[in-house]
Enzyme design. Structure first.
Site, PDB file in Angstrom:
ATOM      1  N   TYR A  67       0.851  -1.192   0.000  1.00 53.12           N
ATOM      2  CA  TYR A  67       0.000   0.000   0.000  1.00 53.12           C
ATOM      3  C   TYR A  67       0.889   1.244   0.000  1.00 53.12           C
ATOM      4  O   TYR A  67       1.429   1.654   1.020  1.00 53.12           O
ATOM      5  CB  TYR A  67      -0.955   0.017   1.197  1.00 53.12           C
ATOM      6  CG  TYR A  67      -1.946  -1.130   1.219  1.00 53.12           C
ATOM      7  CD1 TYR A  67      -2.214  -1.881   0.073  1.00 53.12           C
ATOM      8  CD2 TYR A  67      -2.631  -1.463   2.380  1.00 53.12           C
ATOM      9  CE1 TYR A  67      -3.122  -2.927   0.094  1.00 53.12           C
ATOM     10  CE2 TYR A  67      -3.546  -2.512   2.405  1.00 53.12           C
ATOM     11  CZ  TYR A  67      -3.783  -3.242   1.258  1.00 53.12           C
ATOM     12  OH  TYR A  67      -4.685  -4.284   1.296  1.00 53.12           O
ATOM     13  N   PRO A 212     -15.475  -3.921   2.437  1.00 49.20           N
ATOM     14  CA  PRO A 212     -16.729  -4.119   3.194  1.00 49.20           C
ATOM     15  C   PRO A 212     -17.798  -3.090   2.836  1.00 49.20           C
ATOM     16  O   PRO A 212     -18.989  -3.329   3.034  1.00 49.20           O
ATOM     17  CB  PRO A 212     -16.281  -3.970   4.652  1.00 49.20           C
ATOM     18  CG  PRO A 212     -15.035  -3.146   4.593  1.00 49.20           C
ATOM     19  CD  PRO A 212     -14.355  -3.537   3.309  1.00 49.20           C
ATOM     20  N   GLY A 216     -16.798   1.946  -1.089  1.00 48.97           N
ATOM     21  CA  GLY A 216     -17.461   3.221  -0.809  1.00 48.97           C
ATOM     22  C   GLY A 216     -18.885   3.288  -1.337  1.00 48.97           C
ATOM     23  O   GLY A 216     -19.671   4.127  -0.907  1.00 48.97           O
TER      24      GLY A 216
HETATM   25  N1  LIG Z   1      -6.691  -8.560   0.514  1.00 50.27           N
HETATM   26  C1  LIG Z   1      -6.892  -7.824  -0.538  1.00 50.27           C
HETATM   27  O1  LIG Z   1      -6.624  -8.241  -1.673  1.00 50.27           O
HETATM   28  C2  LIG Z   1      -7.451  -6.456  -0.376  1.00 50.27           C
HETATM   29  C3  LIG Z   1      -7.908  -5.727  -1.502  1.00 50.27           C
HETATM   30  C4  LIG Z   1      -8.438  -4.458  -1.277  1.00 50.27           C
HETATM   31  C5  LIG Z   1      -8.511  -3.929   0.009  1.00 50.27           C
HETATM   32  N2  LIG Z   1      -8.032  -4.647   1.076  1.00 50.27           N
HETATM   33  C6  LIG Z   1      -8.140  -4.140   2.467  1.00 50.27           C
HETATM   34  O2  LIG Z   1      -9.516  -3.889   2.713  1.00 50.27           O
HETATM   35  C7  LIG Z   1      -9.680  -2.576   3.263  1.00 50.27           C
HETATM   36  C8  LIG Z   1     -11.041  -2.058   2.907  1.00 50.27           C
HETATM   37  O3  LIG Z   1     -11.177  -1.920   1.516  1.00 50.27           O
HETATM   38  P1  LIG Z   1     -11.255  -0.496   0.823  1.00 50.27           P
HETATM   39  O4  LIG Z   1     -10.685   0.529   1.725  1.00 50.27           O
HETATM   40  O5  LIG Z   1     -10.636  -0.618  -0.501  1.00 50.27           O
HETATM   41  O6  LIG Z   1     -12.809  -0.338   0.542  1.00 50.27           O
HETATM   42  P2  LIG Z   1     -14.090  -0.020   1.477  1.00 50.27           P
HETATM   43  O7  LIG Z   1     -13.720  -0.070   2.910  1.00 50.27           O
HETATM   44  O8  LIG Z   1     -15.192  -0.870   0.984  1.00 50.27           O
HETATM   45  O9  LIG Z   1     -14.404   1.486   1.036  1.00 50.27           O
HETATM   46  C9  LIG Z   1     -13.469   2.508   1.175  1.00 50.27           C
HETATM   47  C10 LIG Z   1     -13.982   3.719   0.435  1.00 50.27           C
HETATM   48  O10 LIG Z   1     -15.183   4.133   1.042  1.00 50.27           O
HETATM   49  C11 LIG Z   1     -15.115   5.505   1.398  1.00 50.27           C
HETATM   50  N3  LIG Z   1     -15.751   5.624   2.725  1.00 50.27           N
HETATM   51  C12 LIG Z   1     -15.424   4.966   3.856  1.00 50.27           C
HETATM   52  N4  LIG Z   1     -16.246   5.307   4.874  1.00 50.27           N
HETATM   53  C13 LIG Z   1     -17.111   6.214   4.355  1.00 50.27           C
HETATM   54  C14 LIG Z   1     -18.199   6.950   4.908  1.00 50.27           C
HETATM   55  N5  LIG Z   1     -18.551   6.815   6.187  1.00 50.27           N
HETATM   56  N6  LIG Z   1     -18.871   7.795   4.093  1.00 50.27           N
HETATM   57  C15 LIG Z   1     -18.539   7.943   2.784  1.00 50.27           C
HETATM   58  N7  LIG Z   1     -17.505   7.276   2.201  1.00 50.27           N
HETATM   59  C16 LIG Z   1     -16.797   6.414   2.983  1.00 50.27           C
HETATM   60  C17 LIG Z   1     -13.646   5.842   1.478  1.00 50.27           C
HETATM   61  O11 LIG Z   1     -13.422   7.197   1.104  1.00 50.27           O
HETATM   62  P3  LIG Z   1     -12.870   8.294   2.193  1.00 50.27           P
HETATM   63  O12 LIG Z   1     -11.402   8.034   2.322  1.00 50.27           O
HETATM   64  O13 LIG Z   1     -13.209   9.585   1.549  1.00 50.27           O
HETATM   65  O14 LIG Z   1     -13.622   8.053   3.460  1.00 50.27           O
HETATM   66  C18 LIG Z   1     -13.022   4.889   0.471  1.00 50.27           C
HETATM   67  O15 LIG Z   1     -12.985   5.461  -0.819  1.00 50.27           O
HETATM   68  C19 LIG Z   1      -8.501  -1.808   2.656  1.00 50.27           C
HETATM   69  O16 LIG Z   1      -8.259  -0.607   3.370  1.00 50.27           O
HETATM   70  C20 LIG Z   1      -7.407  -2.834   2.762  1.00 50.27           C
HETATM   71  O17 LIG Z   1      -6.893  -2.847   4.087  1.00 50.27           O
HETATM   72  C21 LIG Z   1      -7.526  -5.903   0.894  1.00 50.27           C
END
Ligand SMILES: NC(=O)c1ccc[n+]([C@@H]2O[C@H](COP(=O)([O-])OP(=O)(O)OC[C@H]3O[C@@H](n4cnc5c(N)ncnc54)[C@H](OP(=O)(O)O)[C@@H]3O)[C@@H](O)[C@H]2O)c1
Length: 287
Positions: A67, A212, A216
């Site tokens: 990351y 999760p 977003g």
């Molecule tokens: N193992 C794997 O292959 C893999 C792949 C992808 C991700 N991951 C892990 O999974 C975690 C979660 O995935 P993710 O961060 O990609 O996706 P996510 O948690 O589904 O969504 C994150 C997005 O949602 C927005 N968001 C979060 N809370 C919000 C709220 N209360 N209101 C409005 N927008 C909101 C964030 O923007 P803002 O920053 O503007 O809040 C960000 O763009 C990652 O951080 C990483 O640690 C693992």
């Protein structure tokens, strides 16, 4: 919801049977630049988000060396070292060739380097949960699993997690080391990993759903989540996370954000108790 939310209300899960964490956790992929490449646009907000975690009872962070690369681990260290009462889980096994470019590399020498450099960047002597970002599906798999087993024996890693795997993969890996956690894509709208989740629930393996909030999409107003969110006085993101928490006692959601305000909205999910009817309604809707 007016009181300060606290992740403790989501309950506790024992990682690897011996490290207690609050189930509602945090994903640290979004504190980097566009395409998960380079520095975040707003470094101060990223550090403020991380420093808010312990205040909100979040004591489980998911990151990866890839990351940034390295940016997320470096910021976590700057904000939170020596992580009192927290578990910082990281991952390795992917090369980065530019924004949004991820290249798996199963070579055992590279995996060992991933672990040694994560130890140095995070400033710890052992990684409590190290996750293999991608399991090899070719000839390199045995050597890949063996070097992880070796690093566990040597004490560099305490517990091991896998990412994007099926039950057969978990069983194969268990011949080398106990699998403490599995991290697969899973959310209300994307449920191809149901069978893996059921397997983890049955075997007491932590299931860490990535995306999760469906990257977003489940956080925005205008969906079926709105009505239920209004009834509970929280945001749609908190409802999407509360649904996950109710789905299984081994579920450990890691919503990602670079905003302290969004973080607090998401942690509010810990206090939400969905009725069985709400849970089923949400589960049946394509959101
Ligand atoms: N193992 C794997 O292959 C893999 C792949 C992808 C991700 N991951 C892990 O999974 C975690 C979660 O995935 P993710 O961060 O990609 O996706 P996510 O948690 O589904 O969504 C994150 C997005 O949602 C927005 N968001 C979060 N809370 C919000 C709220 N209360 N209101 C409005 N927008 C909101 C964030 O923007 P803002 O920053 O503007 O809040 C960000 O763009 C990652 O951080 C990483 O640690 C693992």
């Amino acid at each position: 919801m007016t009181q300060t939310p606290n992740a403790a209300a989501s309950g506790t899960f024992l990682i690897g049977g011996d490290i207690p964490v609050h189930r509602l956790a945090y994903g640290a992929m979004r504190i980097t630049g566009p395409g998960i490449w380079g520095d975040p646009k707003d470094r101060r907000a990223a550090l403020a988000t991380l420093r808010r975690l312990p205040e909100l009872g979040v004591n489980f962070i998911d990151t990866a060396d890839s990351y940034g690369p390295f940016v997320s681990e470096d910021l976590i260290r700057e904000a939170l070292h020596p992580y009192p009462g927290m578990l910082v889980a990281t991952k390795g096994g992917l090369l980065r060739h530019g924004p949004d470019k991820w290249v798996p590399l199963a070579d055992p020498g590279y995996l060992r380097q991933c672990v040694l450099l994560s130890l140095r960047r995070l400033g710890v002597e052992r990684i409590d949960l190290w996750q293999l970002h991608r399991l090899d599906h070719g000839d390199a798999r045995q050597a890949q699993l063996q070097v992880i087993a070796d690093m566990r024996q040597e004490g560099l890693i305490r517990h091991v997690g896998l990412s994007e795997v099926r039950p057969a993969d978990i069983e194969e890996a268990q011949r080398y080391f106990p699998v403490a956690t599995v991290q697969n894509q899973y959310n209300l709208g994307e449920r191809k990993s149901e069978a893996v989740l059921d397997y983890c629930t049955q075997h007491g393996i932590g299931f860490i759903p990535w995306y999760p909030l469906n990257a977003g999409k489940l956080a925005h107003p205008g969906s079926v989540l709105d009505t239920i969110a209004q009834a509970h006085g929280v945001t749609p993101s908190a409802i999407a996370l509360a649904w996950l928490l109710k789905r299984s006692p081994v579920m450990l959601p890691i919503p990602g954000t670079s905003s302290p305000e969004h973080l607090a909205q998401n942690v509010a999910a810990a206090q939400v108790r969905l009725s069985d009817h709400e849970f089923e309604t949400l589960g049946k809707q394509a959101v």
